[in-house]
Design an enzyme around this catalytic site. Structure first.
Site, PDB file in Angstrom:
ATOM      1  N   ASN A 213       0.476  -1.456   0.216  1.00 49.41           N
ATOM      2  CA  ASN A 213       0.262  -0.290  -0.348  1.00 49.41           C
ATOM      3  C   ASN A 213       0.884   1.075   0.155  1.00 49.41           C
ATOM      4  OD1 ASN A 213      -1.656  -1.710   0.391  1.00 49.41           O
ATOM      5  ND2 ASN A 213      -3.022  -1.038   2.744  1.00 49.41           N
ATOM      6  N   LYS A 291      13.928 -14.622  -9.473  1.00 47.45           N
ATOM      7  CA  LYS A 291      13.258 -13.641 -10.245  1.00 47.45           C
ATOM      8  C   LYS A 291      12.591 -14.118 -11.377  1.00 47.45           C
ATOM      9  CE  LYS A 291      14.437  -9.603 -12.337  1.00 47.45           C
ATOM     10  NZ  LYS A 291      15.222  -8.638 -13.503  1.00 47.45           N
ATOM     11  N   LYS A 342     -15.873   0.603  10.000  1.00 45.55           N
ATOM     12  CA  LYS A 342     -15.177   0.120  10.270  1.00 45.55           C
ATOM     13  C   LYS A 342     -14.465  -0.313  11.820  1.00 45.55           C
ATOM     14  CE  LYS A 342     -12.284   0.398   7.028  1.00 45.55           C
ATOM     15  NZ  LYS A 342     -10.835   1.060   6.424  1.00 45.55           N
TER      16      LYS A 342
END
Ligand code: CTP
Length: 405
Positions: A213, A291, A342
């Site tokens: 985020n 990777k 919430k």
């Protein structure tokens, strides 16, 4: 209201200095006493006479003004104020303050004081964006100086951008918030243990890629700092943030949500927890150990996500639940309704609801406009710096825990 408050107003040199006249009027309307100080550059833009007339006070201008020194020394002048407001604050004043210079009355007062300082910058957008000014600002924030603005808009020099002095009502609001947030010393968090989560979490896709985020960690750092300053023992659990952890806390560095959850639970018991981290809601089920390579014609890889634990919700249900659990809510619309729901859903005591829409300006900025949601309703706080939000929150925590064992 600012009844009985004494504000030392330092007016810096700049085209925005004329707005200081309106500022004086509005502060006095709200009951404050405004003692003005003019830098010599400011005198190029406003006259001491007009400032003095509006403030109904003598104007202080010169360090070596013996009459004034006899009436009130500069140390006394700066310390007798409830707040020092610098408006407009120039790049030069910021640099001098950050470097601890004291070569005129304004800078001497700023160095000699132990009073809270609120700085309202106004300068050209390039000056504001310059790495030197950014450095100075970071230093001043670390020193505990509060900022209001600058705002974005057209500038006197014809350019457009961030650098305009904040509008006068916004500065007045910040003054009120700063005075309200100045620690009263009434309630303290001495002897209390508080867990703080901060920053983003990084959920690996492969050894070089992750999802996360957007979060600078600034609000969490401000919370950790304010709690430590209020006397709490703080366990500061932080993901990979842009900003350094605050001084005086026990830092636990984590990377993923699972690591953050383990660190929070390992830090129990605690008197309170403030969850300011922007935890990634999902993680990749099986991150690649090597990777992932692009192979021509094969398209993008499909990622299989699983939900991360909700640390706030789990802590709220935990057998060793701290008596006070506080969450943050990042919302972009109907902020209060979403945050209130919430609070119930997560089972925490308070939610600090944060408008992260473009218009709210919290993301990456230094200011925040929050609403505190408690069991008794929603309490909107005026727009203030992230530090001021944190201090106010620390005070509320101290009050709520007062009298509990
Ligand atoms: N939080 C947490 N663990 C998670 C997700 C969130 O502890 N896995 C905490 C955050 O630290 C914050 C609060 O929960 O205190 C709210 O975070 P937010 O991202 O706003 O809420 P979400 O649960 O993600 O809700 P939504 O995405 O539906 O808005």
């Amino acid at each position: 209201m600012l009844e009985g408050k004494r504000i030392l107003l330092i007016i810096g040199g700049g085209i925005a200095a004329f707005k200081a006249l309106d500022l004086i009027r509005r502060l006095r309307d709200r009951g404050a006493r405004v003692v003005p100080v003019l830098t010599s550059a400011a005198e190029e833009f406003v006259t001491p006479l007009s400032v003095s007339a509006l403030a109904a006070e003598a104007v202080y201008r010169d360090l070596f003004d013996l009459t004034n020194e006899a009436e009130m020394g500069h140390i006394e002048l700066s310390r007798s104020a409830d707040l020092i407001l610098v408006a407009p604050g120039t790049a030069n004043l910021m640099a001098k303050m950050a470097g601890g210079h004291a070569d005129d009355l304004a800078t001497t007062l700023l160095l000699a004081t132990d009073t809270q300082v609120l700085f309202a910058p106004a300068m050209n957008v390039r000056m504001w964006d310059h790495p030197a000014t950014r450095r100075n600002r970071a230093q001043l924030e670390a020193d505990g100086i509060l900022f209001v603005g600058p705002d974005e808009g057209p500038m006197a020099c014809g350019e457009f951008g961030e650098g305009r002095l904040s509008e006068v009502p916004r500065i007045v609001e910040a003054v009120e918030a700063a005075l309200d947030a100045t620690p009263s010393g009434a309630a303290s968090l001495k002897g209390r243990h508080v867990i703080v989560t901060s920053g983003p979490t990084h959920e690996p896709i492969d050894p070089v890629r992750y999802i996360a985020n957007r979060s600078s960690g600034a609000q969490g750092v401000a919370v950790g700092k304010a709690l430590a300053e209020a006397g709490a023992r703080v366990t500061f659990v932080t993901g990979p943030a842009d900003v350094a952890p605050p001084p005086g806390v026990e830092v636990v560095r984590v990377r993923t949500a699972l690591e953050m959850e383990a660190a929070v639970m390992a830090a129990l018991p605690a008197d309170a927890a403030v969850m300011a981290a922007a935890v990634a809601d999902w993680r990749v089920r099986a991150p690649a150990t090597g990777k992932m390579k692009k192979t021509a014609g094969q398209g993008a890889p499909a990622l299989d996500f699983v939900e991360n634990p909700d640390i706030l919700a789990r802590l709220s249900q935990h057998a060793e639940r701290p008596p006070l659990v506080v969450g943050f809510a990042a919302e972009t619309e109907t902020v209060v309704e979403h945050a209130t729901a919430k609070r119930t859903r997560k089972g925490c005591d308070w939610i600090v609801a944060n408008d992260v829409s473009e218009a709210g300006g919290a993301m990456g900025g230094s200011d925040n406009e929050v609403t505190l949601i408690t069991g008794s309703g929603a309490e909107p706080w005026p727009r203030m710096s992230k530090d001021a939000v944190a201090r106010r929150l620390a005070e509320r925590l101290a009050e709520a825990l007062e009298g509990t064992s």
